[in-house]
Design an enzyme around this catalytic site. Structure first.
Site, PDB file in Angstrom:
ATOM      1  N   ARG A  58       0.854  -1.207   0.000  1.00  0.00           N
ATOM      2  CA  ARG A  58       0.000   0.000   0.000  1.00  0.00           C
ATOM      3  C   ARG A  58       0.881   1.245   0.000  1.00  0.00           C
ATOM      4  O   ARG A  58       0.599   2.220  -0.679  1.00  0.00           O
ATOM      5  CB  ARG A  58      -0.947   0.004   1.213  1.00  0.00           C
ATOM      6  CG  ARG A  58      -1.646   1.331   1.396  1.00  0.00           C
ATOM      7  CD  ARG A  58      -2.845   1.334   2.335  1.00  0.00           C
ATOM      8  NE  ARG A  58      -2.846   0.360   3.384  1.00  0.00           N
ATOM      9  CZ  ARG A  58      -2.164   0.431   4.537  1.00  0.00           C
ATOM     10  NH1 ARG A  58      -1.393   1.471   4.794  1.00  0.00           N
ATOM     11  NH2 ARG A  58      -2.243  -0.534   5.429  1.00  0.00           N
ATOM     12  N   ASP A 182      -6.294  20.318 -13.487  1.00  0.00           N
ATOM     13  CA  ASP A 182      -6.715  18.997 -13.966  1.00  0.00           C
ATOM     14  C   ASP A 182      -6.416  18.963 -15.467  1.00  0.00           C
ATOM     15  O   ASP A 182      -7.054  19.662 -16.251  1.00  0.00           O
ATOM     16  CB  ASP A 182      -8.208  18.818 -13.677  1.00  0.00           C
ATOM     17  CG  ASP A 182      -8.741  17.461 -14.137  1.00  0.00           C
ATOM     18  OD1 ASP A 182      -8.138  16.852 -15.049  1.00  0.00           O
ATOM     19  OD2 ASP A 182      -9.771  17.030 -13.593  1.00  0.00           O
ATOM     20  N   LYS A 207      -8.796   8.067 -18.527  1.00  0.00           N
ATOM     21  CA  LYS A 207      -9.175   8.657 -19.804  1.00  0.00           C
ATOM     22  C   LYS A 207      -8.056   8.447 -20.839  1.00  0.00           C
ATOM     23  O   LYS A 207      -7.753   7.328 -21.165  1.00  0.00           O
ATOM     24  CB  LYS A 207      -9.554  10.122 -19.601  1.00  0.00           C
ATOM     25  CG  LYS A 207     -10.476  10.347 -18.376  1.00  0.00           C
ATOM     26  CD  LYS A 207     -11.833   9.684 -18.497  1.00  0.00           C
ATOM     27  CE  LYS A 207     -12.607   9.640 -17.188  1.00  0.00           C
ATOM     28  NZ  LYS A 207     -12.753  10.906 -16.489  1.00  0.00           N
TER      29      LYS A 207
HETATM   30  C1  PLP Z   1     -13.049  11.340 -15.203  1.00  0.00           C
HETATM   31  C2  PLP Z   1     -12.511  12.613 -14.730  1.00  0.00           C
HETATM   32  C3  PLP Z   1     -12.143  12.789 -13.397  1.00  0.00           C
HETATM   33  C4  PLP Z   1     -12.328  11.705 -12.359  1.00  0.00           C
HETATM   34  O1  PLP Z   1     -11.528  10.609 -12.615  1.00  0.00           O
HETATM   35  P1  PLP Z   1     -11.914   9.091 -12.244  1.00  0.00           P
HETATM   36  O2  PLP Z   1     -10.765   8.332 -12.754  1.00  0.00           O
HETATM   37  O3  PLP Z   1     -13.212   8.780 -12.923  1.00  0.00           O
HETATM   38  O4  PLP Z   1     -12.066   9.045 -10.760  1.00  0.00           O
HETATM   39  C5  PLP Z   1     -11.605  14.017 -13.034  1.00  0.00           C
HETATM   40  N1  PLP Z   1     -11.453  15.010 -13.922  1.00  0.00           N
HETATM   41  C6  PLP Z   1     -11.816  14.884 -15.210  1.00  0.00           C
HETATM   42  C7  PLP Z   1     -11.622  16.031 -16.142  1.00  0.00           C
HETATM   43  C8  PLP Z   1     -12.359  13.693 -15.655  1.00  0.00           C
HETATM   44  O5  PLP Z   1     -12.718  13.570 -16.940  1.00  0.00           O
END
Ligand code: PLP
Length: 398
Positions: A58, A182, A207
């Site tokens: 972990r 992000d 993604k």
């Molecule tokens: C999908 C997404 C998230 C969250 O990510 P997960 O892997 O689904 O927890 C955060 N920011 C953006 C822009 C996303 O497309």
């Protein structure tokens, strides 16, 4: 490679780094692909003498450690921490803050991020203001004495608006506030926020980094050792870490990131141009279109391309539903960034938990469809969209 160059040379181009950075052939076996290390615990050579820093999986695992080096290489960062999902990475970032702290977030965020802020963190006394991150004056006015972080997405989801990351980072530095970006939509192939002055980059590697709709993962990257160590502590103390296999799969995916992004960008631009030309859509959102208000900034900030996401407003819910019904190659599903094209209806799906008032203010209507344009043949995608647009027009004419 020159004799003095190593696999970790930052001077290599992006595609070379994605394949080689932190991915030297294994020192003992020469294996060219990463070693998948499943052990949960590690023999220690004596009291307080762990080997190679590994004690319990972990806290740290060799496959995850390798992935973290690869991820740092992509963003040209000193450090990276891998998490079990993008939201787990966000929780790691938010572990920096305490009750009474104030965070300024962009007003056009991934729905799950807004849900985490509003429905989880607000219970713990962290305050949020949602501000249009494209408006520097509004951002500056929102900074209060207890403001600790500006958190933004660029391009945003699903309206594909761009914030000027360099300008926001200058503001954040001047006012002694952290900036986190992000970078999920752009990927480090198109945009590297740390190079533009951000303190932390967040990814949902579910993604584009994963790219095949088969891994849930997340990451934080930073050049600041103090923040990295706090994220490491959070990994160990809270435990939302990825499995070694997910780490391994992600390294495999990242090798083709540059190629995939080139094709995503090429196809998305063709799709956006087609939708705009057709005259059948009320509005097309894509930063690569010269008609887009963020186009000039996009050319500066994302010089290699404008990404694989296109949003289109078809005018109303009836049009949107008829359009969706006609889709075959574009799979009607949440998520994005995979090789296959997807279509989603943010109003009822990804953004259903965002207050309606906030949605409408952004232009996120009941007619909006978000397309994640995949890497198929673009002619096939455009033919399908042409049929779907006609179906949408028939739906309202009858
Ligand atoms: C999908 C997404 C998230 C969250 O990510 P997960 O892997 O689904 O927890 C955060 N920011 C953006 C822009 C996303 O497309």
């Amino acid at each position: 490679m020159h004799a003095e160059q190593t696999h970790r040379d930052r001077a290599f181009g992006f595609a070379t780094r994605a394949i080689h950075y932190g991915q030297e052939p294994d020192a003992t076996t020469g294996a060219v692909a990463p070693i998948l290390s499943l052990a949960t615990t590690y023999k220690q050579d004596g009291v307080n003498q762990p080997r190679g820093g590994f004690e319990y999986s972990r806290a740290q695992n060799p496959t995850r450690a390798q992935l973290e080096t690869v991820l740092a290489g992509l963003e040209n960062a000193e450090f990276a921490n891998a998490f079990a999902s993008g939201l787990a990475a966000l929780a790691g970032l938010m572990s920096l803050f305490a009750p009474g702290d104030h965070i300024i977030a962009g007003d056009d965020l991934y729905g799950g991020t807004a849900r985490y802020f509003d429905q989880v963190l607000s219970k713990y006394g962290i305050e949020f203001s949602y501000i249009d991150a494209t408006n520097l004056d509004a951002l500056e006015r929102a900074i209060a004495p207890n403001t600790k972080l500006i958190y933004l997405e660029s391009p945003t989801n699903p309206m594909l608006r761009l914030a000027d990351i360099r300008a926001v980072s200058e503001l954040a530095k001047r006012r002694n506030v952290l900036l986190a970006v992000d970078n999920t939509f752009a990927t480090p192939y198109l945009q590297r926020p740390l190079e533009l002055g951000a303190d932390v980059v967040l990814h949902s590697s579910t993604k584009y980094l994963g790219g095949h709709s088969d891994i849930v993962g997340g990451a934080l990257m930073t050049n600041r050792r103090d923040l990295y160590e706090k994220f490491q502590f959070h990994q160990k103390a809270v435990g939302a870490v990825p499995s070694p296999f997910d780490c391994w799969l992600l390294m495999r995916s990242i090798k083709t990131l540059a190629l995939r992004m080139e094709k995503h960008c090429e196809n998305a631009l063709a799709v956006a141009q087609f939708l705009e030309r057709s005259g059948a859509a009320k509005k097309v959102y894509y930063p690569g279109l010269p008609s887009n208000p963020f186009h000039e900034l996009a050319k500066r900030q994302m010089p290699k391309g404008f990404g694989g996401m296109v949003s289109v407003d078809l005018g109303g819910r009836a049009e949107a539903e008829a359009f969706i019904k006609e889709l075959r190659l574009f799979i009607f599903a949440e998520s994005l960034g995979g090789v296959e094209s997807l279509a989603c209806f943010p109003w009822e799906m990804t953004h259903a938990s965002v207050p309606i008032e906030r949605r409408l203010k952004l232009g996120l209507t009941e007619g909006l469809i978000r397309l994640s344009v995949g890497i198929e043949d673009k002619e096939d995608l455009i033919n399908e969209l042409e049929r779907a647009l006609s179906a949408a027009q028939v739906a309202v004419a009858t």
